[in-house]
Design an enzyme around this catalytic site. Structure first.
Site, PDB file in Angstrom:
ATOM      1  N   HIS A  70       0.679  -1.177  -0.160  1.00 34.57           N
ATOM      2  CA  HIS A  70      -0.112  -0.146   0.061  1.00 34.57           C
ATOM      3  C   HIS A  70       0.836   1.307   0.018  1.00 34.57           C
ATOM      4  O   HIS A  70       0.492   2.516  -0.385  1.00 34.57           O
ATOM      5  CB  HIS A  70      -0.825  -0.154   0.970  1.00 34.57           C
ATOM      6  CG  HIS A  70      -1.632  -1.146   1.630  1.00 34.57           C
ATOM      7  ND1 HIS A  70      -2.785  -1.560   0.595  1.00 34.57           N
ATOM      8  CD2 HIS A  70      -1.680  -2.009   2.122  1.00 34.57           C
ATOM      9  CE1 HIS A  70      -3.574  -2.717   0.929  1.00 34.57           C
ATOM     10  NE2 HIS A  70      -2.796  -2.975   1.860  1.00 34.57           N
ATOM     11  N   HIS A 102       6.203   6.621   6.782  1.00 34.72           N
ATOM     12  CA  HIS A 102       5.504   6.038   5.320  1.00 34.72           C
ATOM     13  C   HIS A 102       5.208   7.448   4.583  1.00 34.72           C
ATOM     14  O   HIS A 102       5.072   8.419   5.151  1.00 34.72           O
ATOM     15  CB  HIS A 102       4.520   5.153   5.324  1.00 34.72           C
ATOM     16  CG  HIS A 102       3.278   5.516   5.940  1.00 34.72           C
ATOM     17  ND1 HIS A 102       2.953   5.454   7.295  1.00 34.72           N
ATOM     18  CD2 HIS A 102       2.168   6.184   5.550  1.00 34.72           C
ATOM     19  CE1 HIS A 102       1.736   6.098   7.579  1.00 34.72           C
ATOM     20  NE2 HIS A 102       1.586   6.540   6.651  1.00 34.72           N
ATOM     21  N   HIS A 104       2.648   8.909   1.051  1.00 33.43           N
ATOM     22  CA  HIS A 104       1.488   8.674   0.028  1.00 33.43           C
ATOM     23  C   HIS A 104       1.638   9.776  -0.993  1.00 33.43           C
ATOM     24  O   HIS A 104       2.221  10.762  -0.821  1.00 33.43           O
ATOM     25  CB  HIS A 104      -0.003   9.440   0.997  1.00 33.43           C
ATOM     26  CG  HIS A 104      -0.273   8.634   2.450  1.00 33.43           C
ATOM     27  ND1 HIS A 104      -1.019   7.247   2.242  1.00 33.43           N
ATOM     28  CD2 HIS A 104       0.370   8.723   3.437  1.00 33.43           C
ATOM     29  CE1 HIS A 104      -1.014   6.870   3.498  1.00 33.43           C
ATOM     30  NE2 HIS A 104      -0.279   7.656   4.255  1.00 33.43           N
ATOM     31  N   GLU A 114      -2.507  13.278   1.486  1.00 32.54           N
ATOM     32  CA  GLU A 114      -3.856  13.018   1.835  1.00 32.54           C
ATOM     33  C   GLU A 114      -4.915  14.235   2.632  1.00 32.54           C
ATOM     34  O   GLU A 114      -5.946  14.526   2.300  1.00 32.54           O
ATOM     35  CB  GLU A 114      -3.818  12.099   3.166  1.00 32.54           C
ATOM     36  CG  GLU A 114      -3.116  10.752   2.603  1.00 32.54           C
ATOM     37  CD  GLU A 114      -3.473   9.488   3.208  1.00 32.54           C
ATOM     38  OE1 GLU A 114      -3.160   9.339   4.514  1.00 32.54           O
ATOM     39  OE2 GLU A 114      -4.275   8.626   2.523  1.00 32.54           O
ATOM     40  N   HIS A 127       3.971  10.557   6.647  1.00 33.28           N
ATOM     41  CA  HIS A 127       3.518  10.276   7.914  1.00 33.28           C
ATOM     42  C   HIS A 127       4.568   9.880   8.832  1.00 33.28           C
ATOM     43  O   HIS A 127       5.095   8.575   8.540  1.00 33.28           O
ATOM     44  CB  HIS A 127       2.306   9.502   7.904  1.00 33.28           C
ATOM     45  CG  HIS A 127       1.181  10.208   7.183  1.00 33.28           C
ATOM     46  ND1 HIS A 127       0.124   9.401   6.606  1.00 33.28           N
ATOM     47  CD2 HIS A 127       0.959  11.492   7.040  1.00 33.28           C
ATOM     48  CE1 HIS A 127      -0.728  10.409   6.157  1.00 33.28           C
ATOM     49  NE2 HIS A 127      -0.414  11.637   6.326  1.00 33.28           N
ATOM     50  N   THR A 211      -5.712   6.534   8.359  1.00 30.85           N
ATOM     51  CA  THR A 211      -6.298   6.870   6.938  1.00 30.85           C
ATOM     52  C   THR A 211      -6.391   5.544   6.297  1.00 30.85           C
ATOM     53  O   THR A 211      -6.607   5.579   4.897  1.00 30.85           O
ATOM     54  CB  THR A 211      -5.326   7.818   6.317  1.00 30.85           C
ATOM     55  OG1 THR A 211      -4.075   7.238   5.858  1.00 30.85           O
ATOM     56  CG2 THR A 211      -5.396   9.302   7.195  1.00 30.85           C
TER      57      THR A 211
HETATM   58  O1  1SD Z   1      -1.571   4.146   6.231  1.00 33.14           O
HETATM   59  C1  1SD Z   1      -1.093   3.829   7.503  1.00 33.14           C
HETATM   60  C2  1SD Z   1      -0.831   2.337   7.631  1.00 33.14           C
HETATM   61  O2  1SD Z   1      -0.011   1.991   6.545  1.00 33.14           O
HETATM   62  C3  1SD Z   1      -0.146   2.195   8.880  1.00 33.14           C
HETATM   63  O3  1SD Z   1       0.929   2.452   8.845  1.00 33.14           O
HETATM   64  C4  1SD Z   1      -1.116   2.637   9.884  1.00 33.14           C
HETATM   65  C5  1SD Z   1      -0.532   2.289  11.080  1.00 33.14           C
HETATM   66  O4  1SD Z   1      -0.575   0.954  11.579  1.00 33.14           O
HETATM   67  O5  1SD Z   1      -1.119   4.006   9.715  1.00 33.14           O
HETATM   68  C6  1SD Z   1      -1.778   4.530   8.597  1.00 33.14           C
HETATM   69  S1  1SD Z   1      -1.826   6.182   8.421  1.00 33.14           S
HETATM   70  O6  1SD Z   1      -2.920   6.769   9.079  1.00 33.14           O
HETATM   71  O7  1SD Z   1      -0.640   6.782   9.194  1.00 33.14           O
HETATM   72  N1  1SD Z   1      -1.821   6.794   6.750  1.00 33.14           N
HETATM   73 ZN    ZN Z   2      -0.187   7.540   6.137  1.00 32.60          ZN
END
Ligand code: 1SD
Ligand code: ZN
Length: 295
Positions: A70, A102, A104, A114, A127, A211
């Site tokens: 993802h 990570h 987006h 986002e 993030h 998210t």
């Molecule tokens: O999209 C991430 C997801 O990959 C995972 O890291 C999760 C935490 O377990 O967080 C979401 S996010 O809300 O930081 N986008």
């Molecule tokens: Zn994220």
């Protein structure tokens, strides 16, 4: 039930508008991301500077970069005995330990983030996910509104490359396919990924969710006002060479050929699909307010 979630860029049939069929929470009242409408921000004088621990030194050991199907995720868990990377202050109700970061991103220089600001999407968003130290596991933290604290940071395309991102972008070529992981050549100071220190006291704050499914409403969001600059070529590290009108190596851009990679979603049909537009669109703010640390 038991189905897979995805982004519209993979298959609209499992995209964000369908997530609530898999997880009812995704249709909740405190979902993320949101549009940050600057006309309706509420100034909160108690939102002082965030205290960053371990953000200004490269930790010992290795960091692992993973294509989780993802996103591209860098695990930040410290080695046993090592100092934790953590945040506190800034109106957060306690201390939060860094778990992972990570990204987006989009397919064009104008979409990918986002959160949106006054309805505008930026090309990419970072993030950094932190867990409240009073909870032992992610599962436990997800059950509490202040269980997690995520720092969000926008990117804008700049002329100059941002060398602070070289280690991460350099690792992308090794995780082209979902499930692949690579130990990065070195760790680095996490703080160098963020906007200039002088700008870190300017941020937006609101109560929201993860998210991605299961969309747990357990996140105190901090989104920095100031975007970080990254060059077009660096964004292409994520998007692959065909994106953004890049015509392929010629003249001075020949050196880029080795550098440019393409990260893929999990293969579903014949060919693996380029990982892109892995963002959830803004969700209704409903009765929530977005606070700002500064006027
Ligand atoms: O999209 C991430 C997801 O990959 C995972 O890291 C999760 C935490 O377990 O967080 C979401 S996010 O809300 O930081 N986008
Ligand atoms: Zn994220």
């Amino acid at each position: 039930a038991g189905g897979q979630w995805c982004y519209d860029s993979q298959d609209p049939k499992c995209g964000p508008s369908h997530w609530k069929e898999l997880k009812a929470t995704c249709g909740g009242d405190k979902q993320s991301p949101v549009n940050i409408d600057r006309r309706w921000l509420q100034r909160d004088g108690s939102l002082g500077d965030i205290i960053f621990e371990g953000y200004d030194q490269a930790p010992p050991g290795k960091w692992r970069l993973l294509n989780d199907g993802h996103t591209v995720m860098l695990s930040l868990e410290s080695e046993p005995g090592a100092e934790h990377i953590a945040i506190s202050g800034g109106g957060l109700p306690g201390r939060y330990r860094a778990l992972q970061l990570h990204f987006h991103w989009g397919s064009l220089s104008t979409n990918g983030s986002e959160h949106t600001v006054d309805g505008q999407q930026l090309p990419m968003e970072l993030h950094i996910v932190h867990i409240n130290v009073k909870y032992r596991t992610l599962g436990e933290a997800k059950g509490h509104p202040s269980g997690l604290a995520v720092l969000g940071c926008f990117f804008q395309v700049s002329e100059a490359p941002n060398s602070n991102y070289n280690t991460i972008i350099g690792g992308l070529r090794n995780i082209s396919h979902a499930g692949q992981a690579v130990d990065l050549a070195s760790t680095f100071r996490l703080g160098t990924l963020l906007p200039h220190v002088a700008q870190l006291s300017r941020y937006y704050r609101y109560q929201g969710s993860l998210t991605t499914p299961d969309c747990s409403e357990a996140v105190i969001w901090t989104v920095f006002e100031e975007p970080v600059g990254i060059s077009r070529e660096q964004v292409m590290g994520f998007l692959g060479p065909a994106a953004m009108g890049w015509k392929g190596p010629s003249g001075q851009s020949r050196a880029l050929q080795a550098f440019v990679s393409t990260v893929h979603f999990p293969a579903s049909g014949a060919a693996p699909l380029k990982m892109t537009n892995n963002f959830r669109p803004p969700q209704p703010l409903r009765s929530r307010k977005v606070f700002s640390s500064r006027d």
